[in-house]
Design an enzyme around this catalytic site. Sequence first.
Site, PDB file in Angstrom:
ATOM      1  N   HIS A 203       0.799  -1.234   0.000  1.00 28.61           N
ATOM      2  CA  HIS A 203       0.000   0.000   0.000  1.00 28.61           C
ATOM      3  C   HIS A 203       0.833   1.286   0.000  1.00 28.61           C
ATOM      4  O   HIS A 203       0.311   2.358  -0.248  1.00 28.61           O
ATOM      5  CB  HIS A 203      -0.959   0.016   1.199  1.00 28.61           C
ATOM      6  CG  HIS A 203      -0.266   0.332   2.497  1.00 28.61           C
ATOM      7  ND1 HIS A 203       0.431  -0.618   3.205  1.00 28.61           N
ATOM      8  CD2 HIS A 203      -0.142   1.489   3.194  1.00 28.61           C
ATOM      9  CE1 HIS A 203       0.939  -0.071   4.289  1.00 28.61           C
ATOM     10  NE2 HIS A 203       0.612   1.218   4.301  1.00 28.61           N
TER      11      HIS A 203
HETATM   12  C1  UD1 Z   1      -1.960   5.600   5.434  1.00 28.82           C
HETATM   13  C2  UD1 Z   1      -0.695   6.094   6.135  1.00 28.82           C
HETATM   14  C3  UD1 Z   1       0.293   4.941   6.257  1.00 28.82           C
HETATM   15  C4  UD1 Z   1      -0.371   3.710   6.875  1.00 28.82           C
HETATM   16  C5  UD1 Z   1      -1.604   3.353   6.081  1.00 28.82           C
HETATM   17  C6  UD1 Z   1      -2.317   2.147   6.635  1.00 28.82           C
HETATM   18  C7  UD1 Z   1      -0.067   8.453   5.728  1.00 28.82           C
HETATM   19  C8  UD1 Z   1       0.844   9.367   5.001  1.00 28.82           C
HETATM   20  N1  UD1 Z   1      -0.033   7.159   5.379  1.00 28.82           N
HETATM   21  O1  UD1 Z   1      -1.561   5.208   4.113  1.00 28.82           O
HETATM   22  O2  UD1 Z   1       1.355   5.346   7.083  1.00 28.82           O
HETATM   23  O3  UD1 Z   1       0.542   2.639   6.852  1.00 28.82           O
HETATM   24  O4  UD1 Z   1      -2.489   4.478   6.094  1.00 28.82           O
HETATM   25  O5  UD1 Z   1      -3.251   1.614   5.739  1.00 28.82           O
HETATM   26  O6  UD1 Z   1      -0.784   8.887   6.588  1.00 28.82           O
HETATM   27  N2  UD1 Z   1      -8.415   5.380   0.196  1.00 28.82           N
HETATM   28  C9  UD1 Z   1      -9.662   4.824   0.006  1.00 28.82           C
HETATM   29  N3  UD1 Z   1     -10.433   4.593   1.111  1.00 28.82           N
HETATM   30  C10 UD1 Z   1     -10.046   4.893   2.370  1.00 28.82           C
HETATM   31  C11 UD1 Z   1      -8.781   5.471   2.543  1.00 28.82           C
HETATM   32  C12 UD1 Z   1      -7.975   5.706   1.450  1.00 28.82           C
HETATM   33  O7  UD1 Z   1     -10.071   4.545  -1.100  1.00 28.82           O
HETATM   34  O8  UD1 Z   1     -10.794   4.644   3.335  1.00 28.82           O
HETATM   35  C13 UD1 Z   1      -7.548   5.626  -0.998  1.00 28.82           C
HETATM   36  C14 UD1 Z   1      -7.649   7.023  -1.537  1.00 28.82           C
HETATM   37  O9  UD1 Z   1      -7.484   6.961  -2.919  1.00 28.82           O
HETATM   38  C15 UD1 Z   1      -6.464   7.699  -0.903  1.00 28.82           C
HETATM   39  C16 UD1 Z   1      -5.444   6.595  -0.868  1.00 28.82           C
HETATM   40  O10 UD1 Z   1      -6.205   5.417  -0.616  1.00 28.82           O
HETATM   41  O11 UD1 Z   1      -6.011   8.813  -1.611  1.00 28.82           O
HETATM   42  C17 UD1 Z   1      -4.366   6.744   0.168  1.00 28.82           C
HETATM   43  O12 UD1 Z   1      -4.942   6.875   1.461  1.00 28.82           O
HETATM   44  P1  UD1 Z   1      -4.101   7.577   2.631  1.00 28.82           P
HETATM   45  O13 UD1 Z   1      -4.861   7.523   3.898  1.00 28.82           O
HETATM   46  O14 UD1 Z   1      -3.607   8.908   2.182  1.00 28.82           O
HETATM   47  O15 UD1 Z   1      -2.802   6.685   2.719  1.00 28.82           O
HETATM   48  P2  UD1 Z   1      -2.593   5.135   2.947  1.00 28.82           P
HETATM   49  O16 UD1 Z   1      -1.835   4.609   1.803  1.00 28.82           O
HETATM   50  O17 UD1 Z   1      -3.826   4.427   3.333  1.00 28.82           O
END
Ligand code: UD1
Length: 358
Positions: A203
């Site tokens: 991820h």
């Molecule tokens: C975040 C944390 C990471 C952690 C991970 C656990 C940061 C910078 N990163 O990464 O440290 O290991 O969570 O999973 O804070 N999205 C969805 N649904 C959701 C959430 C996210 O579709 O409920 C998609 C969106 O396109 C979003 C992308 O995932 O832009 C990334 O989500 P984000 O929370 O920014 O980062 P993670 O990769 O989940």
Amino acid sequence: MKIINLVGARPQFIKAAPISREIKKNKRIKEIIVHSGQHYNKELSKNFFLELNIPTPKYNLNVGSHDHPTQISKIILKLVKIIKYEKPDWIIVYGDTNTTLAGAIAGNRSGIKIAHVESGIRSYNNDMPEEINRVLTDRLSNVLFCPTIKATNNLKKENIKDNVYLVGDVMFDNFKYYIKKFNSNILNELKLKKNNYVLLTIHRSQNTEIEKRLSNIIYCVNNLAKSIKIIFPVHPRTLKYIKYFKIKSDKIIFVNPLSYKKLITLLKNCKFVATDSGGLQKEAFFAKKQCVTLRNETEWPETLEFNNNILCPPDNRKNMSLILSKISKKNYNIKTKKTFGNGNSAKKIIKIIEKFKT
Ligand code: UD1
């Protein structure tokens, strides 16, 4: 005493659960759970609250997905208002996500005390947003709770010496609490046999948004899938980029992101784990399972001891294929030490917070 317990992303629900259980036992502390809304999909959020018995958050900031500066600033703005209204004594923040850093900035600027759980962890890779989040959060925190000796030493190197406590790892608390309590039906659901499949998760932004790295990982794992089943609970962002880059992944078994119960059951019974998740590297160590970390470095060097965890950098396909094929052919007898404490970190943390004097 009033404490804001701040969560936002999947690993934070797991880390906050033992703290919340501990606060529940303590009549002198009032807990206010705040969810930033960084993770909002049912599979990444609500399911964890239900399964781990975490009380429903009093506030959900519903921040959603944005670029990092926007996400961090939106959380700060909303959190500052809640702090003003609730007047808590403390805010507890976990790990290294955008929610963590936003919580630390909001707490600092509102004049309340900040406790950082999982403090002192370093990957020394400043390209990772998480590394910046950790370093800055450590700078802002009033009390720093370290999971390992290495973490306390990392802080010493940065000249952070006051109010640093080695308490063990809250994720180990949770693992120990739940490991015997549940066994899900997931092996039957996915028609899997014990020790006959690999558990894969990816991820991180460096592994999903960079085409070369993502295609290297999927190419090698897809090849490996000819000899052993690969189960891939896929993060929504990873799936989006696999489709966007049109990467061939026909042999891999994709499933939706899994609940804690299902993931731990899959972990307990797999042949080995291939992941870029910090949390899963540790959980593999707790479960005495071989782990292959699909990164150039790890913030959990303790897990590399005795080759329990092996780094497999995704920038070189040939090298990756060699490592994966070697691991899949061997039966490892994993040795672990009590590197992450005894499973009572949350108890220590709450005791220290209660007695803390400025
Ligand atoms: C975040 C944390 C990471 C952690 C991970 C656990 C940061 C910078 N990163 O990464 O440290 O290991 O969570 O999973 O804070 N999205 C969805 N649904 C959701 C959430 C996210 O579709 O409920 C998609 C969106 O396109 C979003 C992308 O995932 O832009 C990334 O989500 P984000 O929370 O920014 O980062 P993670 O990769 O989940």
